[in-house]
Each structure stands twice: as structure tokens, then as C-alpha cells.
Design a protein around this motif. Sequence first.
Motif, PDB file in Angstrom:
ATOM      1  N   ARG A 197      45.730 -67.252   2.004  1.00  0.00           N
ATOM      2  CA  ARG A 197      46.027 -68.594   1.525  1.00  0.00           C
ATOM      3  C   ARG A 197      44.751 -69.199   0.945  1.00  0.00           C
ATOM      4  O   ARG A 197      43.660 -68.980   1.465  1.00  0.00           O
ATOM      5  CB  ARG A 197      46.540 -69.472   2.656  1.00  0.00           C
ATOM      6  CG  ARG A 197      47.818 -68.964   3.297  1.00  0.00           C
ATOM      7  CD  ARG A 197      49.021 -69.257   2.424  1.00  0.00           C
ATOM      8  NE  ARG A 197      50.237 -68.995   3.154  1.00  0.00           N
ATOM      9  CZ  ARG A 197      51.008 -67.918   2.990  1.00  0.00           C
ATOM     10  NH1 ARG A 197      50.672 -67.009   2.080  1.00  0.00           N
ATOM     11  NH2 ARG A 197      52.106 -67.767   3.700  1.00  0.00           N
ATOM     12  N   SER A 198      44.892 -69.966  -0.112  1.00  0.00           N
ATOM     13  CA  SER A 198      43.731 -70.583  -0.742  1.00  0.00           C
ATOM     14  C   SER A 198      44.079 -71.995  -1.176  1.00  0.00           C
ATOM     15  O   SER A 198      45.184 -72.252  -1.650  1.00  0.00           O
ATOM     16  CB  SER A 198      43.280 -69.760  -1.951  1.00  0.00           C
ATOM     17  OG  SER A 198      42.168 -70.345  -2.575  1.00  0.00           O
ATOM     18  N   GLU A 199      43.118 -72.907  -1.013  1.00  0.00           N
ATOM     19  CA  GLU A 199      43.311 -74.299  -1.415  1.00  0.00           C
ATOM     20  C   GLU A 199      42.064 -74.809  -2.126  1.00  0.00           C
ATOM     21  O   GLU A 199      40.951 -74.676  -1.618  1.00  0.00           O
ATOM     22  CB  GLU A 199      43.605 -75.162  -0.181  1.00  0.00           C
ATOM     23  CG  GLU A 199      43.820 -76.625  -0.498  1.00  0.00           C
ATOM     24  CD  GLU A 199      44.182 -77.427   0.736  1.00  0.00           C
ATOM     25  OE1 GLU A 199      43.820 -78.620   0.798  1.00  0.00           O
ATOM     26  OE2 GLU A 199      44.834 -76.864   1.651  1.00  0.00           O
ATOM     27  N   HIS A 200      42.254 -75.369  -3.300  1.00  0.00           N
ATOM     28  CA  HIS A 200      41.142 -75.942  -4.056  1.00  0.00           C
ATOM     29  C   HIS A 200      40.731 -77.257  -3.408  1.00  0.00           C
ATOM     30  O   HIS A 200      41.564 -78.130  -3.185  1.00  0.00           O
ATOM     31  CB  HIS A 200      41.567 -76.162  -5.507  1.00  0.00           C
ATOM     32  CG  HIS A 200      40.560 -76.887  -6.329  1.00  0.00           C
ATOM     33  ND1 HIS A 200      40.831 -78.077  -6.962  1.00  0.00           N
ATOM     34  CD2 HIS A 200      39.264 -76.606  -6.608  1.00  0.00           C
ATOM     35  CE1 HIS A 200      39.758 -78.489  -7.604  1.00  0.00           C
ATOM     36  NE2 HIS A 200      38.789 -77.617  -7.408  1.00  0.00           N
ATOM     37  N   LEU A 201      39.444 -77.392  -3.105  1.00  0.00           N
ATOM     38  CA  LEU A 201      38.950 -78.590  -2.426  1.00  0.00           C
ATOM     39  C   LEU A 201      38.347 -79.599  -3.392  1.00  0.00           C
ATOM     40  O   LEU A 201      38.663 -80.786  -3.334  1.00  0.00           O
ATOM     41  CB  LEU A 201      37.908 -78.202  -1.367  1.00  0.00           C
ATOM     42  CG  LEU A 201      38.429 -77.372  -0.188  1.00  0.00           C
ATOM     43  CD1 LEU A 201      37.278 -76.976   0.718  1.00  0.00           C
ATOM     44  CD2 LEU A 201      39.505 -78.124   0.591  1.00  0.00           C
ATOM     45  N   PHE A 202      37.476 -79.156  -4.285  1.00  0.00           N
ATOM     46  CA  PHE A 202      36.844 -80.072  -5.235  1.00  0.00           C
ATOM     47  C   PHE A 202      36.066 -79.257  -6.265  1.00  0.00           C
ATOM     48  O   PHE A 202      35.896 -78.038  -6.116  1.00  0.00           O
ATOM     49  CB  PHE A 202      35.900 -81.055  -4.524  1.00  0.00           C
ATOM     50  CG  PHE A 202      34.792 -80.395  -3.737  1.00  0.00           C
ATOM     51  CD1 PHE A 202      33.602 -80.015  -4.354  1.00  0.00           C
ATOM     52  CD2 PHE A 202      34.926 -80.163  -2.381  1.00  0.00           C
ATOM     53  CE1 PHE A 202      32.584 -79.405  -3.643  1.00  0.00           C
ATOM     54  CE2 PHE A 202      33.912 -79.561  -1.654  1.00  0.00           C
ATOM     55  CZ  PHE A 202      32.734 -79.179  -2.288  1.00  0.00           C
ATOM     56  N   ASP A 203      35.583 -79.929  -7.301  1.00  0.00           N
ATOM     57  CA  ASP A 203      34.708 -79.336  -8.306  1.00  0.00           C
ATOM     58  C   ASP A 203      33.332 -79.992  -8.207  1.00  0.00           C
ATOM     59  O   ASP A 203      33.195 -81.141  -7.779  1.00  0.00           O
ATOM     60  CB  ASP A 203      35.251 -79.547  -9.720  1.00  0.00           C
ATOM     61  CG  ASP A 203      36.511 -78.731  -9.981  1.00  0.00           C
ATOM     62  OD1 ASP A 203      36.825 -77.844  -9.166  1.00  0.00           O
ATOM     63  OD2 ASP A 203      37.183 -78.998 -10.992  1.00  0.00           O
ATOM     64  N   ASP A 204      32.318 -79.249  -8.622  1.00  0.00           N
ATOM     65  CA  ASP A 204      30.958 -79.773  -8.652  1.00  0.00           C
ATOM     66  C   ASP A 204      30.271 -79.205  -9.892  1.00  0.00           C
ATOM     67  O   ASP A 204      30.329 -78.000 -10.129  1.00  0.00           O
ATOM     68  CB  ASP A 204      30.197 -79.354  -7.388  1.00  0.00           C
ATOM     69  CG  ASP A 204      28.925 -80.163  -7.172  1.00  0.00           C
ATOM     70  OD1 ASP A 204      28.645 -81.056  -7.992  1.00  0.00           O
ATOM     71  OD2 ASP A 204      28.221 -79.885  -6.177  1.00  0.00           O
ATOM     72  N   ARG A 205      29.669 -80.054 -10.683  1.00  0.00           N
ATOM     73  CA  ARG A 205      29.029 -79.557 -11.901  1.00  0.00           C
ATOM     74  C   ARG A 205      27.636 -79.018 -11.577  1.00  0.00           C
ATOM     75  O   ARG A 205      27.001 -79.418 -10.592  1.00  0.00           O
ATOM     76  CB  ARG A 205      28.949 -80.644 -12.960  1.00  0.00           C
ATOM     77  CG  ARG A 205      28.006 -81.782 -12.662  1.00  0.00           C
ATOM     78  CD  ARG A 205      27.965 -82.761 -13.833  1.00  0.00           C
ATOM     79  NE  ARG A 205      26.974 -83.799 -13.644  1.00  0.00           N
ATOM     80  CZ  ARG A 205      27.207 -84.952 -13.053  1.00  0.00           C
ATOM     81  NH1 ARG A 205      28.404 -85.211 -12.569  1.00  0.00           N
ATOM     82  NH2 ARG A 205      26.245 -85.853 -12.931  1.00  0.00           N
ATOM     83  N   PHE A 206      27.154 -78.109 -12.438  1.00  0.00           N
ATOM     84  CA  PHE A 206      25.831 -77.521 -12.257  1.00  0.00           C
ATOM     85  C   PHE A 206      24.762 -78.345 -12.966  1.00  0.00           C
ATOM     86  O   PHE A 206      25.008 -78.951 -14.019  1.00  0.00           O
ATOM     87  CB  PHE A 206      25.802 -76.092 -12.809  1.00  0.00           C
ATOM     88  CG  PHE A 206      26.417 -75.084 -11.879  1.00  0.00           C
ATOM     89  CD1 PHE A 206      25.729 -74.644 -10.761  1.00  0.00           C
ATOM     90  CD2 PHE A 206      27.684 -74.572 -12.121  1.00  0.00           C
ATOM     91  CE1 PHE A 206      26.280 -73.716  -9.896  1.00  0.00           C
ATOM     92  CE2 PHE A 206      28.247 -73.648 -11.266  1.00  0.00           C
ATOM     93  CZ  PHE A 206      27.546 -73.221 -10.143  1.00  0.00           C
TER      94      PHE A 206
END
Length: 302
Positions: free
Chosen positions: A160-169
Motif C-alpha cells: 500500500r502506498s499513500e502520497h503525503l506531500f511534495d517538497d521542491r529542491f
Amino acid sequence: MTHIERTDLNLLGPLAALLAERHVSRAAELAGTSQPAMSRALQRLRDAFGDELLVRTPGGYRLTPRAERIQRQLGGVMPRLETLFAPETFEPADAAEAFRIAGTDYASVFVPALCRRVFRDSPHSTLDFGRWHDGVFDDLDHGLVDLLFYATRKPSPGLRSEHLFDDRFVCVMARDHPLAHRPGLTLDDYLDSRHVIVATVGGRQTAVDDLLDQLRRPRTAGLSVPYHSVAPLAVPGTRLVATLPRRIAAEHAFDPALRILPAPPEIPPLRYHMSWHPRLDDDPAQRWLRDAVRGVLAEPSP
């Protein structure tokens, strides 16, 4: 074949009612069924035990000696069966769970807050934060880890997988780096530099290097380190560039020895996920832990 395999466990309820009431009609009412259905159940029970169980007398039904022994045994069995088949609940305040999580040191951006929430709401539980390594997804599959935090990489199909958030580099460099005065970096400028590689998987910083491989424009490594937290410390006094998620780099925003610039636009944001094994889908304690992660990430950043 064992005795229990030959037995219809649906008869346990009627059996307990019949032995308690010693009357077919009253037993039917207690069990919430009809009198004919209870009579049929009594006959099946007599066949199963090879005993009459209830015997009619002038003063009403009496239990046979076998039925009396069964009734005494049921007094201990029925509550345990009720507990066995009752829905599981999780009371964090009383629980003493040993939660096992894993991830790179990037998880430090929210794991301390997760620890505070777990220890506040479930003070008897523990958290074991395991190190990241190339076989960590196998650990999840083999039950050695409960919850895994990771960036970008696709997990095994069976998880199972769940996207938590994005973070830019962003790019972290020394204040006197030749590119430090620019508002941002072009990809050419970026690739002309030497880099600090945060080696998360197989000696590579996969979230960045996989993308550059797709462009067929790999970068030049000057230093490889195992942790995100080490990379900014290695930059002052060098011409190295460390490419880090913004949340990690923000901890060094006021360091006078450093300059932080946006990464080239060709480098997409880091996508951060959590994964767990499907066998933990319905475990109350694990559902509570996953909800705790979501709750921490929903809180405003300090």
C-alpha cells in the motif's frame, strides 16, 4: 477429522440458551429465533452429543448429567469466544505497542512531531526508527518494518502506498561560490559544478540522479554523504553544490556561510510517500499510527 470439524459452531448459541432456560420456547425467545427452529436445533444438538441433553419430567425439562457438565464448560468458553469474535479496538492511552518505522534522515522534518504525538496519546508505546538501506522494502514485505517513509521511488506492487506531500529542491552552496550571486541556476550552470551527493539508494540520490539520467546529463560528484543533514555542513569553503529538499535546507537559511538558490526548473519536486503491507490495513493500532502521521502533517509548520 477432529470433533470440532464435525460440529456446526452456529449451534453454540442455541445450546447455551437451551441449557440456561431448560425450555424450547423460552430458549427461542432468548436466542431471537422461532420455536420450530429451536426444536430443530435441539435435535441436531442431541445427535451431535449423542445425549438427550433435556429430558421432559412432570415438573418440566431437566438437564442430563452430560448437559450439566456442558453448561459448566460453556460458562468459561462463551465469554472467551465472544472476545475472540468481537471487533478489535485500539485504546492508545492503555496500549503498549512497539511501532517500527523506517526512512532516510529526511523524515526528520516531521518524525519528531510524530514522536511527540505518539508519546502524548499512547505513553506506553514505543517507536523504533530504523535506518534506510537498499533492502528496506523487503523488510516491509517480511514484516520487519510497519511503516516506511520514502521519496519518489515506486514501491513494490504488493504494498500500500499513500502520497503525503511534495517538497521542491534547492541548491545549497558557499556564500562565496561563483554562482551564489545569481537568482537561480540554469541546468548548464548546475551541471558545470561539482556536487555533494546524498547517497540514499545504491550510492545515488535517486530523486535527482534518476531525472538527470533520463535527460542523459549526469552531474559530477565531488563528495558522497549518507545523510541530508551532513550535506550543508560540507559546503562552506568549497565549490560544491548540495541539492536538498527545501524543508531540510530551511534549517540552514540563516547560516551566513551559505547561500540557498532554487534548483534548475528541470528538477521536479520531491514526492514523499508512506507505505505499509496490506496485512496491516485493518490493524487498529496501525490505522491509528497512520492517522497520527496524517494529523502531524496537517498541522501548520512552525
